[in-house]
Write an enzyme that holds these catalytic residues in place. Structure first.
Site, PDB file in Angstrom:
ATOM      1  N   LYS A   9       6.640  -8.202  -1.437  1.00 43.66           N
ATOM      2  CA  LYS A   9       5.364  -8.019  -2.138  1.00 43.66           C
ATOM      3  C   LYS A   9       5.462  -6.883  -3.157  1.00 43.66           C
ATOM      4  O   LYS A   9       6.387  -6.062  -3.089  1.00 43.66           O
ATOM      5  CB  LYS A   9       4.269  -7.709  -1.105  1.00 43.66           C
ATOM      6  CG  LYS A   9       4.004  -8.841  -0.110  1.00 43.66           C
ATOM      7  CD  LYS A   9       2.875  -8.444   0.857  1.00 43.66           C
ATOM      8  CE  LYS A   9       2.521  -9.585   1.802  1.00 43.66           C
ATOM      9  NZ  LYS A   9       1.323  -9.273   2.613  1.00 43.66           N
ATOM     10  N   TYR A  49      -2.845 -18.212   0.309  1.00 38.58           N
ATOM     11  CA  TYR A  49      -3.728 -17.512   1.249  1.00 38.58           C
ATOM     12  C   TYR A  49      -5.019 -18.307   1.459  1.00 38.58           C
ATOM     13  O   TYR A  49      -6.097 -17.719   1.591  1.00 38.58           O
ATOM     14  CB  TYR A  49      -4.009 -16.096   0.748  1.00 38.58           C
ATOM     15  CG  TYR A  49      -2.833 -15.142   0.905  1.00 38.58           C
ATOM     16  CD1 TYR A  49      -2.111 -15.066   2.105  1.00 38.58           C
ATOM     17  CD2 TYR A  49      -2.456 -14.292  -0.130  1.00 38.58           C
ATOM     18  CE1 TYR A  49      -1.031 -14.192   2.246  1.00 38.58           C
ATOM     19  CE2 TYR A  49      -1.385 -13.407   0.014  1.00 38.58           C
ATOM     20  CZ  TYR A  49      -0.681 -13.366   1.207  1.00 38.58           C
ATOM     21  OH  TYR A  49       0.381 -12.488   1.346  1.00 38.58           O
ATOM     22  N   ARG A  85       9.895 -13.499  11.398  1.00 33.44           N
ATOM     23  CA  ARG A  85       8.556 -13.000  11.782  1.00 33.44           C
ATOM     24  C   ARG A  85       8.699 -11.794  12.712  1.00 33.44           C
ATOM     25  O   ARG A  85       7.959 -10.819  12.616  1.00 33.44           O
ATOM     26  CB  ARG A  85       7.746 -14.086  12.486  1.00 33.44           C
ATOM     27  CG  ARG A  85       7.046 -15.062  11.575  1.00 33.44           C
ATOM     28  CD  ARG A  85       5.975 -14.459  10.706  1.00 33.44           C
ATOM     29  NE  ARG A  85       4.697 -14.270  11.365  1.00 33.44           N
ATOM     30  CZ  ARG A  85       3.549 -14.052  10.739  1.00 33.44           C
ATOM     31  NH1 ARG A  85       3.509 -14.007   9.399  1.00 33.44           N
ATOM     32  NH2 ARG A  85       2.428 -13.874  11.389  1.00 33.44           N
ATOM     33  N   THR A  91       0.823  -7.477  11.361  1.00 32.67           N
ATOM     34  CA  THR A  91       0.281  -7.425   9.991  1.00 32.67           C
ATOM     35  C   THR A  91      -0.036  -5.994   9.535  1.00 32.67           C
ATOM     36  O   THR A  91       0.352  -5.583   8.445  1.00 32.67           O
ATOM     37  CB  THR A  91      -0.992  -8.300   9.895  1.00 32.67           C
ATOM     38  OG1 THR A  91      -0.674  -9.621  10.333  1.00 32.67           O
ATOM     39  CG2 THR A  91      -1.518  -8.338   8.469  1.00 32.67           C
ATOM     40  N   ASN A 112       1.643  -4.340   2.922  1.00 30.31           N
ATOM     41  CA  ASN A 112       2.546  -4.358   4.079  1.00 30.31           C
ATOM     42  C   ASN A 112       3.922  -4.968   3.775  1.00 30.31           C
ATOM     43  O   ASN A 112       4.551  -5.559   4.631  1.00 30.31           O
ATOM     44  CB  ASN A 112       1.858  -5.038   5.267  1.00 30.31           C
ATOM     45  CG  ASN A 112       1.403  -6.442   4.941  1.00 30.31           C
ATOM     46  OD1 ASN A 112       1.696  -6.949   3.860  1.00 30.31           O
ATOM     47  ND2 ASN A 112       0.708  -7.079   5.862  1.00 30.31           N
ATOM     48  N   HIS A 115       5.825 -10.810   3.080  1.00 30.04           N
ATOM     49  CA  HIS A 115       5.223 -12.011   3.672  1.00 30.04           C
ATOM     50  C   HIS A 115       6.340 -12.801   4.329  1.00 30.04           C
ATOM     51  O   HIS A 115       7.439 -12.876   3.779  1.00 30.04           O
ATOM     52  CB  HIS A 115       4.558 -12.884   2.604  1.00 30.04           C
ATOM     53  CG  HIS A 115       4.275 -14.274   3.122  1.00 30.04           C
ATOM     54  ND1 HIS A 115       3.149 -14.560   3.871  1.00 30.04           N
ATOM     55  CD2 HIS A 115       5.001 -15.422   3.071  1.00 30.04           C
ATOM     56  CE1 HIS A 115       3.193 -15.840   4.237  1.00 30.04           C
ATOM     57  NE2 HIS A 115       4.307 -16.388   3.759  1.00 30.04           N
ATOM     58  N   GLU A 126       5.612 -23.711   2.313  1.00 30.57           N
ATOM     59  CA  GLU A 126       5.675 -22.503   1.483  1.00 30.57           C
ATOM     60  C   GLU A 126       6.941 -22.481   0.620  1.00 30.57           C
ATOM     61  O   GLU A 126       6.909 -22.031  -0.532  1.00 30.57           O
ATOM     62  CB  GLU A 126       5.591 -21.252   2.365  1.00 30.57           C
ATOM     63  CG  GLU A 126       4.211 -21.135   3.019  1.00 30.57           C
ATOM     64  CD  GLU A 126       4.035 -19.905   3.900  1.00 30.57           C
ATOM     65  OE1 GLU A 126       5.039 -19.195   4.170  1.00 30.57           O
ATOM     66  OE2 GLU A 126       2.893 -19.650   4.314  1.00 30.57           O
TER      67      GLU A 126
HETATM   68  P1  IDP Z   1       0.569 -11.984   8.003  1.00 30.86           P
HETATM   69  O1  IDP Z   1       1.014 -11.564   6.623  1.00 30.86           O
HETATM   70  O2  IDP Z   1       1.019 -11.011   9.052  1.00 30.86           O
HETATM   71  O3  IDP Z   1       0.939 -13.418   8.324  1.00 30.86           O
HETATM   72  P2  IDP Z   1      -2.171 -12.905   7.561  1.00 30.86           P
HETATM   73  O4  IDP Z   1      -3.285 -12.789   8.554  1.00 30.86           O
HETATM   74  O5  IDP Z   1      -1.641 -14.264   7.269  1.00 30.86           O
HETATM   75  O6  IDP Z   1      -1.022 -11.896   8.036  1.00 30.86           O
HETATM   76  O7  IDP Z   1      -2.690 -12.225   6.218  1.00 30.86           O
HETATM   77  C1  IDP Z   1      -1.983 -12.372   5.027  1.00 30.86           C
HETATM   78  C2  IDP Z   1      -1.980 -11.066   4.282  1.00 30.86           C
HETATM   79  O8  IDP Z   1      -3.328 -10.710   3.936  1.00 30.86           O
HETATM   80  C3  IDP Z   1      -1.493  -9.860   5.102  1.00 30.86           C
HETATM   81  O9  IDP Z   1      -0.087  -9.741   5.113  1.00 30.86           O
HETATM   82  C4  IDP Z   1      -2.160  -8.709   4.390  1.00 30.86           C
HETATM   83  O10 IDP Z   1      -1.463  -8.344   3.204  1.00 30.86           O
HETATM   84  C5  IDP Z   1      -3.501  -9.306   4.004  1.00 30.86           C
HETATM   85  N1  IDP Z   1      -4.539  -9.018   5.003  1.00 30.86           N
HETATM   86  C6  IDP Z   1      -4.725  -9.618   6.213  1.00 30.86           C
HETATM   87  N2  IDP Z   1      -5.777  -9.101   6.854  1.00 30.86           N
HETATM   88  C7  IDP Z   1      -6.275  -8.128   6.042  1.00 30.86           C
HETATM   89  C8  IDP Z   1      -7.402  -7.220   6.147  1.00 30.86           C
HETATM   90  O11 IDP Z   1      -8.148  -7.195   7.123  1.00 30.86           O
HETATM   91  N3  IDP Z   1      -7.574  -6.381   5.081  1.00 30.86           N
HETATM   92  C9  IDP Z   1      -6.767  -6.376   3.980  1.00 30.86           C
HETATM   93  N4  IDP Z   1      -5.736  -7.215   3.844  1.00 30.86           N
HETATM   94  C10 IDP Z   1      -5.485  -8.075   4.850  1.00 30.86           C
HETATM   95 MG    MG Z   2       0.212 -15.181   7.518  1.00 32.40          MG
END
Ligand code: IDP
Ligand code: MG
Length: 153
Positions: A9, A49, A85, A91, A112, A115, A126
């Site tokens: 990212k 997303y 993963r 996350t 973070n 992805h 994807e």
């Molecule tokens: P993941 O990346 O661990 O699979 P997902 O729930 O699929 O997590 O969310 C995708 C991305 O959206 C996360 O990696 C993060 O960058 C962002 N995200 C998820 N939840 C939040 C939140 O509560 N606040 C801000 N960004 C979030």
């Molecule tokens: Mg995800």
């Protein structure tokens, strides 16, 4: 063998961690099957997303994912989806275990670093979203016999 999608990212690219993160995947024994830099736009982010478009943080998330180019990677290995993963971690970087990428490099729920596809089904979707077929390579992995036992490959 499975192939999974990883995005480095803007939080990774801007912090100049591309090499460090790629190194982790390579050292684990995953094969880089595809890799390119790309600038994401709203169309691909709304698709990617889709499960989050209605959440209040989506505009900020989309903004953060467009803040610079990302690096898209196709990584291959036995059970690559679950392995990657596991390496990615929880996350929210503040809650992610040390030793995971997010647990070692992130302090944020949004910024973070990586992805990673969360299931083999989603990995296929994807990979097709981010790569043309000819951008993902099948080539001999010379170290295969030292990475896996014969019955694991
Ligand atoms: P993941 O990346 O661990 O699979 P997902 O729930 O699929 O997590 O969310 C995708 C991305 O959206 C996360 O990696 C993060 O960058 C962002 N995200 C998820 N939840 C939040 C939140 O509560 N606040 C801000 N960004 C979030
Ligand atoms: Mg995800």
């Amino acid at each position: 063998m499975e192939t999974t999608l990883v995005l480095l990212k803007p939080s990774c690219v801007q912090r100049q961690l591309i090499g460090e993160i790629v190194n982790r995947f390579e050292r684990r024994g995953l094969q880089v099957a595809g890799m390119k830099m790309m600038q994401l736009d709203d169309n691909i982010l709304r698709e990617h997303y889709a499960h989050l478009v209605d959440r209040p943080f989506f505009p900020a998330l989309a903004q953060s994912m467009k803040a610079s180019p990302v690096v898209a990677m196709a990584l291959r290995g036995v059970e690559a989806v679950a392995v990657v993963r596991g390496m990615t971690g929880y996350t929210n970087g503040r809650k992610a275990d040390p030793g995971t990428i997010r647990g070692d490099y992130a302090m944020s729920n949004q910024q973070n670093i990586v992805h990673a596809s969360d299931s083999p089904e989603n990995a296929k979707i994807e990979l097709e979203r981010f790569f043309r077929p000819e951008e993902i390579f099948e080539y001999n992995h010379a170290l295969l016999s030292f990475l896996y036992a014969t019955d694991e490959r």
